[in-house]
Design a protein around this motif. Structure first.
Motif, PDB file in Angstrom:
ATOM      1  N   TYR A 191       0.955  -1.146   0.011  1.00 47.79           N
ATOM      2  CA  TYR A 191      -0.002  -0.016   0.178  1.00 47.79           C
ATOM      3  C   TYR A 191       0.954   1.254   0.047  1.00 47.79           C
ATOM      4  N   PHE A 192       0.333   2.618  -0.460  1.00 46.69           N
ATOM      5  CA  PHE A 192       0.915   3.803  -0.503  1.00 46.69           C
ATOM      6  C   PHE A 192       0.207   4.697   0.896  1.00 46.69           C
ATOM      7  N   LEU A 193       0.747   5.606   1.355  1.00 42.62           N
ATOM      8  CA  LEU A 193       0.334   6.587   1.975  1.00 42.62           C
ATOM      9  C   LEU A 193       0.222   7.684   1.091  1.00 42.62           C
ATOM     10  N   PRO A 194      -0.726   8.814   1.615  1.00 41.23           N
ATOM     11  CA  PRO A 194      -0.781   9.943   0.952  1.00 41.23           C
ATOM     12  C   PRO A 194      -0.041  10.971   1.145  1.00 41.23           C
ATOM     13  N   LYS A 195      -0.090  12.072   0.587  1.00 36.52           N
ATOM     14  CA  LYS A 195       0.523  13.378   0.852  1.00 36.52           C
ATOM     15  C   LYS A 195      -0.642  14.484   0.689  1.00 36.52           C
ATOM     16  N   THR A 196      -0.580  15.303   1.102  1.00 44.06           N
ATOM     17  CA  THR A 196      -1.724  16.453   1.043  1.00 44.06           C
ATOM     18  C   THR A 196      -1.563  17.230  -0.005  1.00 44.06           C
ATOM     19  N   ALA A 197      -2.568  17.432  -0.882  1.00 44.22           N
ATOM     20  CA  ALA A 197      -2.522  18.634  -1.714  1.00 44.22           C
ATOM     21  C   ALA A 197      -3.524  19.694  -1.614  1.00 44.22           C
ATOM     22  N   ILE A 198      -3.453  20.818  -2.191  1.00 43.83           N
ATOM     23  CA  ILE A 198      -4.480  21.906  -1.906  1.00 43.83           C
ATOM     24  C   ILE A 198      -5.242  21.975  -3.258  1.00 43.83           C
ATOM     25  N   GLN A 199      -6.430  22.045  -3.349  1.00 48.84           N
ATOM     26  CA  GLN A 199      -7.333  22.179  -4.469  1.00 48.84           C
ATOM     27  C   GLN A 199      -8.054  23.474  -4.475  1.00 48.84           C
ATOM     28  N   PHE A 200      -7.671  24.527  -5.554  1.00 54.27           N
ATOM     29  CA  PHE A 200      -8.350  25.684  -5.576  1.00 54.27           C
ATOM     30  C   PHE A 200      -9.577  25.700  -6.713  1.00 54.27           C
ATOM     31  N   ASN A 201     -10.461  25.835  -6.197  1.00 51.38           N
ATOM     32  CA  ASN A 201     -11.762  25.705  -7.245  1.00 51.38           C
ATOM     33  C   ASN A 201     -12.217  27.277  -7.443  1.00 51.38           C
ATOM     34  N   LEU A 202     -12.151  27.729  -8.582  1.00 50.98           N
ATOM     35  CA  LEU A 202     -12.095  29.033  -9.147  1.00 50.98           C
ATOM     36  C   LEU A 202     -13.340  29.077  -9.876  1.00 50.98           C
ATOM     37  N   LEU A 203     -14.383  30.059  -9.436  1.00 51.37           N
ATOM     38  CA  LEU A 203     -15.329  30.478 -10.326  1.00 51.37           C
ATOM     39  C   LEU A 203     -15.284  31.941 -11.128  1.00 51.37           C
ATOM     40  N   ILE A 204     -14.921  31.587 -12.184  1.00 51.99           N
ATOM     41  CA  ILE A 204     -14.303  32.765 -13.088  1.00 51.99           C
ATOM     42  C   ILE A 204     -15.485  33.465 -13.883  1.00 51.99           C
ATOM     43  N   GLU A 205     -15.910  34.332 -13.757  1.00 54.00           N
ATOM     44  CA  GLU A 205     -17.097  35.133 -14.483  1.00 54.00           C
ATOM     45  C   GLU A 205     -16.511  35.830 -15.411  1.00 54.00           C
ATOM     46  N   LYS A 206     -17.119  35.610 -16.714  1.00 53.82           N
ATOM     47  CA  LYS A 206     -16.977  36.582 -17.926  1.00 53.82           C
ATOM     48  C   LYS A 206     -18.118  37.763 -18.106  1.00 53.82           C
ATOM     49  N   ARG A 207     -17.754  38.819 -18.309  1.00 51.13           N
ATOM     50  CA  ARG A 207     -18.481  39.738 -18.648  1.00 51.13           C
ATOM     51  C   ARG A 207     -18.625  40.309 -20.026  1.00 51.13           C
ATOM     52  N   THR A 208     -19.812  40.135 -20.835  1.00 49.38           N
ATOM     53  CA  THR A 208     -19.541  40.822 -22.096  1.00 49.38           C
ATOM     54  C   THR A 208     -20.874  41.619 -22.208  1.00 49.38           C
ATOM     55  N   TYR A 209     -20.026  43.021 -22.406  1.00 50.13           N
ATOM     56  CA  TYR A 209     -21.060  44.212 -22.427  1.00 50.13           C
ATOM     57  C   TYR A 209     -21.207  44.593 -24.036  1.00 50.13           C
ATOM     58  N   THR A 210     -22.321  44.465 -24.383  1.00 47.21           N
ATOM     59  CA  THR A 210     -22.761  44.954 -25.739  1.00 47.21           C
ATOM     60  C   THR A 210     -23.650  46.367 -25.970  1.00 47.21           C
ATOM     61  N   PRO A 211     -23.249  47.307 -26.411  1.00 46.45           N
ATOM     62  CA  PRO A 211     -23.867  48.524 -26.590  1.00 46.45           C
ATOM     63  C   PRO A 211     -25.327  48.441 -27.120  1.00 46.45           C
ATOM     64  N   GLY A 212     -26.146  49.226 -26.514  1.00 46.12           N
ATOM     65  CA  GLY A 212     -27.625  49.297 -27.332  1.00 46.12           C
ATOM     66  C   GLY A 212     -27.545  50.050 -28.587  1.00 46.12           C
ATOM     67  N   ASP A 213     -28.741  49.859 -29.417  1.00 44.28           N
ATOM     68  CA  ASP A 213     -28.747  50.588 -30.647  1.00 44.28           C
ATOM     69  C   ASP A 213     -28.761  52.146 -30.431  1.00 44.28           C
ATOM     70  N   PHE A 214     -29.399  52.468 -29.129  1.00 48.84           N
ATOM     71  CA  PHE A 214     -29.477  54.005 -29.061  1.00 48.84           C
ATOM     72  C   PHE A 214     -28.516  54.675 -27.959  1.00 48.84           C
ATOM     73  N   SER A 215     -27.322  53.777 -27.993  1.00 44.70           N
ATOM     74  CA  SER A 215     -26.223  54.211 -26.548  1.00 44.70           C
ATOM     75  C   SER A 215     -25.793  55.460 -26.644  1.00 44.70           C
ATOM     76  N   LYS A 216     -25.539  55.925 -27.965  1.00 48.45           N
ATOM     77  CA  LYS A 216     -25.164  57.239 -28.101  1.00 48.45           C
ATOM     78  C   LYS A 216     -25.875  58.447 -27.960  1.00 48.45           C
ATOM     79  N   TYR A 217     -27.375  58.013 -27.589  1.00 49.97           N
ATOM     80  CA  TYR A 217     -28.031  58.965 -27.248  1.00 49.97           C
ATOM     81  C   TYR A 217     -28.695  58.993 -25.840  1.00 49.97           C
TER      82      TYR A 217
END
Length: 362
Positions: A45-71
């Motif tokens: 058998y083997f014994l374990p070693k301890t690892a650290i797991q990072f779970n990252l929730l990465i948010e992608k924001r996509t902004y789309t201008p409106g048809d009348f944005s310049k007004y």
């Protein structure tokens, strides 16, 4: 030099060449590691070693201008509305957990012969890590994969434009008339709330539905000026297994424009990890007499470390955890398993003894 001596030297050269090629292969065969599992004499058998797991929730924001944005500023007094598409990334949430991984430097073979240990029930993980003896393994609370919520159906704001707006001769005139339509919706909503509308519903449920539909229509028309932002969240998993103390080691970088990038990509903001060895264990190390070793099981006595996570110079997290590779290995005496039916469970992340007790009645 004779022709015969030259031939002998050529043969010697060929033999030397073959030895040079095949000697490394022969050495590899001789050092093949033991395979975990049951053997005729016991278990590997083997014994374990301890690892650290990072779970990252990465948010992608996509902004789309409106048809009348310049007004937007001219007709709605909304300054600073972006006129071009913008994409940005950020960490919405993160989680840190401990996991156990097989430590190939800690492979042990125990002989299960004589006494109560001959029929011992040994539980190993799929990769051969010792989990329990004569007991059920500790239930692992694993991090479940992130599952994004169903996306709401996107609304096309043009479906709410009235005939007057659609027949306007210019974009500026369409924007002006759309603002008037928004004002009319706001007035209608207020009349419904105060009970002054000509189309007052008969009950509260119908009233609520009418107001919700007005709000939906108004929000859609406003988006033609303010634009829309779409959010997409994905999970990234990073596993780090520290073997020694480190100070401000870059574990990942996040670029606002590109998302998660390589550690050496300077376009991303660095996230640092610091590991400090606190030189503390739950037990003291002691020697086991030779006559007690046979039939015994080696287990980990993990050491305590301090984990610190930083973004640039801002501290995000600081916590103490136990890690197998910062402690030592001890032997649980073979006499304990030979004389009695001994039940032992190990921590799957550190390989330390979670519970152990002997049953003298069996």
């Amino acid at each position: 030099m004779t022709k015969k001596s030259i031939t002998a030297m050529s043969r010697a050269g060929v033999i030397l060449l073959l030895l040079t090629v095949f000697m490394p292969l022969m050495a590899q065969v001789e050092t093949t590691p033991m395979k975990p599992g049951r053997t005729p004499e016991g278990v590997v058998y083997f014994l374990p070693k301890t690892a650290i797991q990072f779970n990252l929730l990465i948010e992608k924001r996509t902004y789309t201008p409106g048809d009348f944005s310049k007004y937007a500023e001219k007709y709605l007094r909304l300054p600073g509305i972006e006129q071009e598409e913008q994409v940005s990334y950020s960490i919405a949430r993160y989680n840190i957990t401990q996991i156990g991984i097989r430590d190939t430097s800690k492979c042990f073979a125990v002989k299960l012969k004589g006494g109560k240990c001959e029929n011992a029930d040994i539980k190993l993980s799929d990769d051969g890590v010792l989990l329990a003896v004569n007991a059920e393994p500790v239930a692992q609370k694993l991090q479940l994969p992130f599952k994004a919520a169903p996306r709401a159906e996107e609304v096309n704001p043009r479906q709410y434009l009235n005939a007057e707006v659609l027949s306007a001769g210019s974009l500026a005139k369409m924007a002006e008339l759309t603002v008037q339509q928004i004002i009319e919706l706001q007035e209608h909503r207020q009349q419904l709330i105060t009970g002054e509308a000509d189309d007052m519903p008969q009950d509260e449920q119908q009233l609520r539905l009418m107001i919700e539909e007005i709000d939906k229509e108004r929000e859609a028309l406003m988006s033609m000026f303010t634009g829309t932002t779409r959010r997409d969240t994905t999970e990234k998993v990073i596993v780090i297994c520290p073997e020694k103390e480190v100070k401000r080691e870059v574990i990942f970088r996040l670029s606002q424009k590109l998302g998660l990038v390589d550690k050496d990509d300077l376009s991303g903001i660095p996230y640092y990890m610091t590991i400090e060895d606190l030189h503390h264990t739950t037990l003291q190390k002691y020697d086991i007499p030779e006559n007690k070793k046979e039939g015994g099981f080696y287990v980990n006595v993990p050491g305590r470390i301090k984990l610190t996570l930083q973004r640039e110079d801002h501290q995000l997290l600081s916590t103490d955890i136990y890690a197998a590779q910062f402690g030592f290995v001890e032997l649980r005496s073979g006499s304990l398993f030979k004389r009695y039916v001994t039940h032992m469970t190990l921590n799957p992340f550190t390989g330390s003894v979670d519970k152990i007790h002997a049953d003298p009645s069996k």
